[in-house]
Design a protein around this motif. Sequence first.
Motif, short mmCIF file in Angstrom:
data_model
loop_
_atom_site.label_atom_id
_atom_site.label_comp_id
_atom_site.label_asym_id
_atom_site.label_seq_id
_atom_site.Cartn_x
_atom_site.Cartn_y
_atom_site.Cartn_z
N ALA B 362 -16.73 -37.79 63.25
CA ALA B 362 -17.61 -38.95 63.07
C ALA B 362 -16.85 -40.23 63.40
O ALA B 362 -17.38 -41.14 64.05
N PHE B 364 -14.38 -40.60 65.46
CA PHE B 364 -14.24 -40.72 66.92
C PHE B 364 -15.55 -41.16 67.55
O PHE B 364 -15.58 -42.01 68.45
N TYR B 365 -16.64 -40.58 67.06
CA TYR B 365 -17.94 -40.94 67.61
C TYR B 365 -18.18 -42.45 67.50
O TYR B 365 -18.57 -43.12 68.45
N LEU B 366 -17.92 -42.98 66.31
CA LEU B 366 -18.16 -44.41 66.09
C LEU B 366 -17.25 -45.27 66.96
O LEU B 366 -17.65 -46.30 67.49
N ARG B 367 -16.01 -44.83 67.11
CA ARG B 367 -15.08 -45.62 67.92
C ARG B 367 -15.46 -45.54 69.39
O ARG B 367 -15.31 -46.50 70.14
N GLN B 368 -15.97 -44.38 69.82
CA GLN B 368 -16.42 -44.26 71.20
C GLN B 368 -17.54 -45.25 71.48
O GLN B 368 -17.72 -45.74 72.59
N ARG B 369 -18.28 -45.59 70.43
CA ARG B 369 -19.39 -46.53 70.61
C ARG B 369 -18.93 -47.98 70.51
O ARG B 369 -19.74 -48.89 70.60
N GLY B 370 -17.63 -48.19 70.25
CA GLY B 370 -17.12 -49.55 70.29
C GLY B 370 -16.62 -50.12 68.98
O GLY B 370 -16.10 -51.22 68.94
N LEU B 371 -16.76 -49.36 67.88
CA LEU B 371 -16.26 -49.87 66.60
C LEU B 371 -14.76 -49.68 66.51
O LEU B 371 -14.26 -48.59 66.82
N ASP B 372 -14.03 -50.71 66.08
CA ASP B 372 -12.59 -50.52 65.92
C ASP B 372 -12.35 -49.61 64.72
O ASP B 372 -13.27 -49.33 63.94
N GLU B 373 -11.11 -49.16 64.60
CA GLU B 373 -10.84 -48.14 63.60
C GLU B 373 -11.21 -48.58 62.18
O GLU B 373 -11.85 -47.84 61.43
N LEU B 379 -17.43 -48.20 57.70
CA LEU B 379 -18.83 -47.77 57.83
C LEU B 379 -19.04 -46.38 57.23
O LEU B 379 -20.02 -46.12 56.54
N LEU B 380 -18.08 -45.49 57.48
CA LEU B 380 -18.22 -44.12 56.98
C LEU B 380 -18.07 -44.04 55.46
O LEU B 380 -18.79 -43.30 54.80
#
Lengths: 250, 413
Positions: B362, B364-373, B379-380
């Motif tokens: 999850a 990685f998915y969010l970061r692939q969409r542009g969210l920084d770590e 968010l999670l």
Amino acid sequence: MSFLEIKNLHVTVDDREILRGIDLTIGQGEIHAIMGPNGSGKSTLSYTLAGRDSYEVTDGAVTFDGEDLLALDPDARAAKGVFLSFQHPMEIPGVATMNFIRTALNAQRKARGEEEVSAADFLKLIREKAKLVGLDDAKLKRPFNVGFSGGEKKRMEMLQMAIFEPRFCIMDETDSGLDIDALKMVGEVVNALRDSSRGFLVITHYQRLLEYIKPDAVHVLAGGRIVKSGGPELARELEKSGYEQFIEAA
Amino acid sequence: MSKSLLINPSALEAGLEAAFAARSKTSEPQAAAFQRFSKLGFPNRRVEGWKWSDFNAALRKPQEKGKKPAAGEIPLSPFAALHPVEIRIVDGQYQLPEGARPEGLRFRLIDPSGTIPEFERHPMAMLNVAMTGKALGMQVVEGAVLNRPILIRHINTGAGFTFAQTLLRVSKNAWAQLIETYEGGGAGFYSHLFHTVVRDGGRLDRLVLQDTGGDAVVHGICAAKIDCASRFDQTALSTGARLARHETHAHFWCEQSSARLNSAALVSGGRHSDFTSDVIFKAEACETRQLHKGVAKDRGRNVFQGKFHVERGGQKTDARMAANALLLSDDAEANHKPELEIYADDVECAHGSTSGALDEDALFYLRQRGLDEASARTLLVEAFVGEVIDGIGDEAARYIFRARVNDWLRNEA
Ligand SMILES: Nc1ncnc2c1ncn2[C@@H]1O[C@H](COP(=O)(O)OP(=O)(O)OP(=O)(O)O)[C@@H](O)[C@H]1O
Ligand SMILES: [Mg+2]
């Protein structure tokens, strides 16, 4: 300067070498398709390009717009316009779909020094694109992908691709599990984005999608290497004869 | 000098005994309660139900002197936005509000509860009964639906021992919303016993936000007696403390009632949070939903002990319990003990417990969409805790709880 250039890429996952020297150049405005047997390393290639950290690059290089892509964090790659349509999109309970997509869009824009999109403009945008990909309002109000069917999850990937308007789209089996109308929709999303500034890497097992998206080149990935490249006719040929000959070659 | 009731008293216990002896007014039941406490002593980890939350050890750690804020320094409660009836218990001193009270709500200071039979073997409850000087007595009269929430602010600024009690009766067909906050930078021990009865057709929505300094030892004990066709809906959020334990003991005495007992813990540093509950189903067709979410980082420790006890009369009980822990560091700890004890044959009871790190896929998915770590992690974690927060019915209160979670995530996670 080339758009995307992969040179001699070697990738190891869990101490196993999966990609064993990939060379691939995608020019601006081009669509390249990759086909290949299960387990040949197609998803490994897409994860590596997107920056998943458990995929260790042991050799080779990837440049995007002449810049070292592999040096960037996943989010920095996303901001540069790299988008991965996941083969198996995640369900993320508790994450509100619209809020997440807006946050992501604005994070990308901010990283590029662009202005953020207002809540009102975003709402208009997502409504329009949701209609295009065939997701109704109720689905947008659910937690991200939770309880979605396989096909709905793929539509959610296309929704994000349509909203982010990425410059380099990696589509990992977006067509798998889609009905015929959805397949057509994927073609529409791609063709709407397709222009001289963008590039696509389309991973697929079927030649059907390629009827909607005419690729400039088709490659066969087997055993972690590209074993054959050709034009659209290669996809048709593979559909008939299968991969057996290439498994031997790899 | 009178003989000590305690066998081998620790300095702490001896001190309490002296304090008890020095009190001018103690009732018979209080003397009996102190005797019971004396027999049992402070629970330590060898005592069933207390093994993960050792009060004996926590109270022995040297206590620093808390800083007493000057009068008027008590900050505005975020819940002030809900225009509550605000009652404060500042270092054990009750401060009742002046001015108009909402129709149907009565309250005044009363003598504390005598002994409470179900707590006779509960040392900390007995200690509270013995030591509490005055109690806050509240009643929501029959049929009243309060148009403002009741806010009780437990503010502790000092060191030492402080005890308080609240007794709340929600009469037939009445509906009340109670918010309790535990606040202040004190480094002492605070014990609050909340005793409530929700009469037929009544409803009590209770929110607890315990957000004290990290040196405090906080113990909230809630006993709820739930009558026919009534509802008890509780959501609690704790950011832990040296030791923070929130107990809920709910008894269904009559048919067709329901409860929600949700809780969330966010613990960082060396903080410790403990949610312990038992629900007793004595009557038919009662329902309980219980969800606990615990987030621990650094050396934080998050304890959850939940028990459903279905007696023979508890046919058609429908009770579900889930506890999920999120561990954000290697040293963080979660201890879960879900328990079912069922003596009726026609029931639906379930419990589940999970514990793990953030989902890397999850992330990685969010970061692939542009969210920084950092944003992706936040968010999670927010989503993880969100399930508890989203259950809060009152929108304004839900917003305040969510803001507190976000704040914690920004500053601590
Ligand atoms: N995280 C991982 N851990 C262990 N092995 C992995 C991991 N990811 C991939 N592999 C292995 O790497 C090989 C290539 O997998 P990959 O997912 O890239 O194949 P693929 O070409 O996408 O296959 P498919 O057509 O089935 O999607 C497989 O043998 C797979 O088991
Ligand atoms: Mg794959």
